[in-house]
Design a protein around this motif. Sequence first.
Motif, PDB file in Angstrom:
ATOM      1  N   LEU A 137       0.697  -0.984  -0.045  1.00  0.00           N
ATOM      2  CA  LEU A 137       0.176   0.084   0.047  1.00  0.00           C
ATOM      3  C   LEU A 137       0.749   1.319   0.017  1.00  0.00           C
ATOM      4  CD1 LEU A 137      -2.986   1.120   0.157  1.00  0.00           C
ATOM      5  CD2 LEU A 137      -2.694   1.135   2.815  1.00  0.00           C
ATOM      6  N   THR A 138       0.700   2.116  -0.929  1.00  0.00           N
ATOM      7  CA  THR A 138       1.539   3.338  -1.219  1.00  0.00           C
ATOM      8  C   THR A 138       0.642   4.864  -0.822  1.00  0.00           C
ATOM      9  OG1 THR A 138       0.870   3.644  -3.354  1.00  0.00           O
ATOM     10  CG2 THR A 138       2.774   2.196  -2.972  1.00  0.00           C
ATOM     11  N   ARG A 139       1.440   5.560  -0.468  1.00  0.00           N
ATOM     12  CA  ARG A 139       0.917   7.119  -0.466  1.00  0.00           C
ATOM     13  C   ARG A 139      -0.198   7.301  -1.486  1.00  0.00           C
ATOM     14  NH1 ARG A 139       5.240  10.882   2.058  1.00  0.00           N
ATOM     15  NH2 ARG A 139       6.529   9.657   2.856  1.00  0.00           N
ATOM     16  N   ALA A 140      -0.035   6.994  -2.735  1.00  0.00           N
ATOM     17  CA  ALA A 140      -0.534   7.075  -3.783  1.00  0.00           C
ATOM     18  C   ALA A 140      -2.121   6.341  -3.624  1.00  0.00           C
ATOM     19  CB  ALA A 140      -0.117   7.078  -5.088  1.00  0.00           C
ATOM     20  N   ASP A 141      -1.812   5.078  -3.274  1.00  0.00           N
ATOM     21  CA  ASP A 141      -3.201   4.347  -2.973  1.00  0.00           C
ATOM     22  C   ASP A 141      -4.021   5.009  -1.783  1.00  0.00           C
ATOM     23  OD1 ASP A 141      -1.964   2.531  -4.755  1.00  0.00           O
ATOM     24  OD2 ASP A 141      -1.142   1.218  -3.268  1.00  0.00           O
ATOM     25  N   LEU A 142      -3.329   5.305  -0.859  1.00  0.00           N
ATOM     26  CA  LEU A 142      -4.206   6.020   0.424  1.00  0.00           C
ATOM     27  C   LEU A 142      -4.779   7.074  -0.181  1.00  0.00           C
ATOM     28  CD1 LEU A 142      -1.474   5.903   3.255  1.00  0.00           C
ATOM     29  CD2 LEU A 142      -3.743   4.441   3.019  1.00  0.00           C
ATOM     30  N   ALA A 143      -4.323   8.024  -1.004  1.00  0.00           N
ATOM     31  CA  ALA A 143      -4.660   9.217  -1.553  1.00  0.00           C
ATOM     32  C   ALA A 143      -5.864   8.980  -2.473  1.00  0.00           C
ATOM     33  CB  ALA A 143      -3.589  10.088  -2.312  1.00  0.00           C
ATOM     34  N   ARG A 175     -11.855   8.322  -3.708  1.00  0.00           N
ATOM     35  CA  ARG A 175     -12.999   7.655  -3.957  1.00  0.00           C
ATOM     36  C   ARG A 175     -14.041   7.858  -2.857  1.00  0.00           C
ATOM     37  NH1 ARG A 175      -9.381   3.799  -5.398  1.00  0.00           N
ATOM     38  NH2 ARG A 175      -9.835   2.545  -3.843  1.00  0.00           N
ATOM     39  N   THR A 176     -13.410   7.718  -1.445  1.00  0.00           N
ATOM     40  CA  THR A 176     -14.379   7.712  -0.488  1.00  0.00           C
ATOM     41  C   THR A 176     -15.128   9.078  -0.062  1.00  0.00           C
ATOM     42  OG1 THR A 176     -13.039   5.889   0.538  1.00  0.00           O
ATOM     43  CG2 THR A 176     -14.706   6.873   1.944  1.00  0.00           C
ATOM     44  N   ILE A 177     -14.372   9.870  -0.083  1.00  0.00           N
ATOM     45  CA  ILE A 177     -14.732  11.283   0.269  1.00  0.00           C
ATOM     46  C   ILE A 177     -15.031  12.282  -0.847  1.00  0.00           C
ATOM     47  CG2 ILE A 177     -14.162  13.340   1.661  1.00  0.00           C
ATOM     48  CD1 ILE A 177     -12.261  11.728   3.192  1.00  0.00           C
ATOM     49  N   GLY A 178     -14.514  11.978  -1.690  1.00  0.00           N
ATOM     50  CA  GLY A 178     -14.879  12.736  -3.093  1.00  0.00           C
ATOM     51  C   GLY A 178     -13.983  14.006  -3.167  1.00  0.00           C
ATOM     52  N   ILE A 179     -12.765  14.121  -2.679  1.00  0.00           N
ATOM     53  CA  ILE A 179     -12.099  15.530  -2.811  1.00  0.00           C
ATOM     54  C   ILE A 179     -11.236  15.058  -3.850  1.00  0.00           C
ATOM     55  CG2 ILE A 179     -12.035  16.078  -0.209  1.00  0.00           C
ATOM     56  CD1 ILE A 179      -9.215  14.797   0.075  1.00  0.00           C
ATOM     57  N   SER A 180     -10.586  16.006  -4.321  1.00  0.00           N
ATOM     58  CA  SER A 180      -9.758  16.001  -5.809  1.00  0.00           C
ATOM     59  C   SER A 180      -8.648  14.937  -5.337  1.00  0.00           C
ATOM     60  CB  SER A 180      -9.371  17.043  -6.144  1.00  0.00           C
ATOM     61  OG  SER A 180      -8.235  17.742  -5.468  1.00  0.00           O
ATOM     62  N   ARG A 181      -7.893  14.437  -6.455  1.00  0.00           N
ATOM     63  CA  ARG A 181      -6.817  13.759  -6.005  1.00  0.00           C
ATOM     64  C   ARG A 181      -5.634  14.427  -5.578  1.00  0.00           C
ATOM     65  NH1 ARG A 181      -8.972  10.827 -10.568  1.00  0.00           N
ATOM     66  NH2 ARG A 181      -9.248   8.624 -10.203  1.00  0.00           N
ATOM     67  N   THR A 182      -5.587  15.564  -5.928  1.00  0.00           N
ATOM     68  CA  THR A 182      -4.328  16.297  -5.530  1.00  0.00           C
ATOM     69  C   THR A 182      -4.483  16.905  -3.964  1.00  0.00           C
ATOM     70  OG1 THR A 182      -4.218  17.498  -7.755  1.00  0.00           O
ATOM     71  CG2 THR A 182      -3.259  18.725  -5.723  1.00  0.00           C
ATOM     72  N   ASP A 183      -5.913  17.147  -3.558  1.00  0.00           N
ATOM     73  CA  ASP A 183      -6.001  17.404  -2.334  1.00  0.00           C
ATOM     74  C   ASP A 183      -5.726  16.193  -1.293  1.00  0.00           C
ATOM     75  OD1 ASP A 183      -6.587  20.122  -2.817  1.00  0.00           O
ATOM     76  OD2 ASP A 183      -8.807  19.939  -2.583  1.00  0.00           O
ATOM     77  N   ALA A 184      -6.249  14.875  -1.878  1.00  0.00           N
ATOM     78  CA  ALA A 184      -6.227  13.729  -1.341  1.00  0.00           C
ATOM     79  C   ALA A 184      -4.740  13.308  -0.885  1.00  0.00           C
ATOM     80  CB  ALA A 184      -6.922  12.631  -1.880  1.00  0.00           C
ATOM     81  N   LEU A 185      -3.841  13.567  -1.951  1.00  0.00           N
ATOM     82  CA  LEU A 185      -2.469  13.403  -1.747  1.00  0.00           C
ATOM     83  C   LEU A 185      -1.904  14.306  -0.764  1.00  0.00           C
ATOM     84  CD1 LEU A 185      -0.102  11.762  -2.270  1.00  0.00           C
ATOM     85  CD2 LEU A 185       0.080  13.169  -4.488  1.00  0.00           C
ATOM     86  N   HIS A 186      -2.344  15.569  -1.048  1.00  0.00           N
ATOM     87  CA  HIS A 186      -1.591  16.634   0.266  1.00  0.00           C
ATOM     88  C   HIS A 186      -2.188  16.080   1.348  1.00  0.00           C
ATOM     89  CE1 HIS A 186      -0.389  20.503   1.341  1.00  0.00           C
ATOM     90  NE2 HIS A 186      -1.687  20.515   2.063  1.00  0.00           N
ATOM     91  N   MET A 187      -3.293  15.628   1.692  1.00  0.00           N
ATOM     92  CA  MET A 187      -3.658  15.500   3.054  1.00  0.00           C
ATOM     93  C   MET A 187      -2.978  14.281   3.593  1.00  0.00           C
ATOM     94  SD  MET A 187      -7.730  14.037   4.172  1.00  0.00           S
ATOM     95  CE  MET A 187      -8.254  15.703   3.784  1.00  0.00           C
ATOM     96  N   VAL A 188      -2.800  13.172   2.892  1.00  0.00           N
ATOM     97  CA  VAL A 188      -2.022  12.031   3.106  1.00  0.00           C
ATOM     98  C   VAL A 188      -0.510  12.630   3.510  1.00  0.00           C
ATOM     99  CG1 VAL A 188      -0.744  10.005   2.376  1.00  0.00           C
ATOM    100  CG2 VAL A 188      -3.083  10.336   1.783  1.00  0.00           C
ATOM    101  N   GLU A 189       0.165  13.503   2.538  1.00  0.00           N
ATOM    102  CA  GLU A 189       1.371  13.923   2.968  1.00  0.00           C
ATOM    103  C   GLU A 189       1.589  14.733   4.159  1.00  0.00           C
ATOM    104  OE1 GLU A 189       4.607  13.328   1.346  1.00  0.00           O
ATOM    105  OE2 GLU A 189       3.305  12.379  -0.450  1.00  0.00           O
ATOM    106  N   GLN A 190       0.392  15.609   4.498  1.00  0.00           N
ATOM    107  CA  GLN A 190       0.475  16.113   5.774  1.00  0.00           C
ATOM    108  C   GLN A 190       0.372  15.417   6.968  1.00  0.00           C
ATOM    109  OE1 GLN A 190       0.743  19.816   6.243  1.00  0.00           O
ATOM    110  NE2 GLN A 190       1.561  19.420   4.154  1.00  0.00           N
TER     111      GLN A 190
END
Length: 101
Positions: free
Chosen positions: A7-13, A18-33
Amino acid sequence: MEETSTLTRADLAEALHRTIGISRTDALHMVEQILERMSDALAAGENVKISNFGTFLLNDKAARIGRNPKTGIEVPVSARRVVTFRPSQGLRDQVAGSRGT
């Protein structure tokens, strides 16, 4: 032996996207934060506990004499701080229950 996936950061994002519906960019930023905050806490000497998942614990290892397995020569191993992970009972049960699938 069966192949395991990672499981990678990209997979989490992607899962957040998919689950929350936020953009892929925002999701990746959230995981990174989240990962950055966890890393900063550990670097500052704090343990990190995530309920129903587990705890990342800091352990100080004392200096010791080790042995080179190839040559058998003794070498000093310096003191260091390591991070260990202790899974919660719920995670242990979930992982143990998934072995039969």
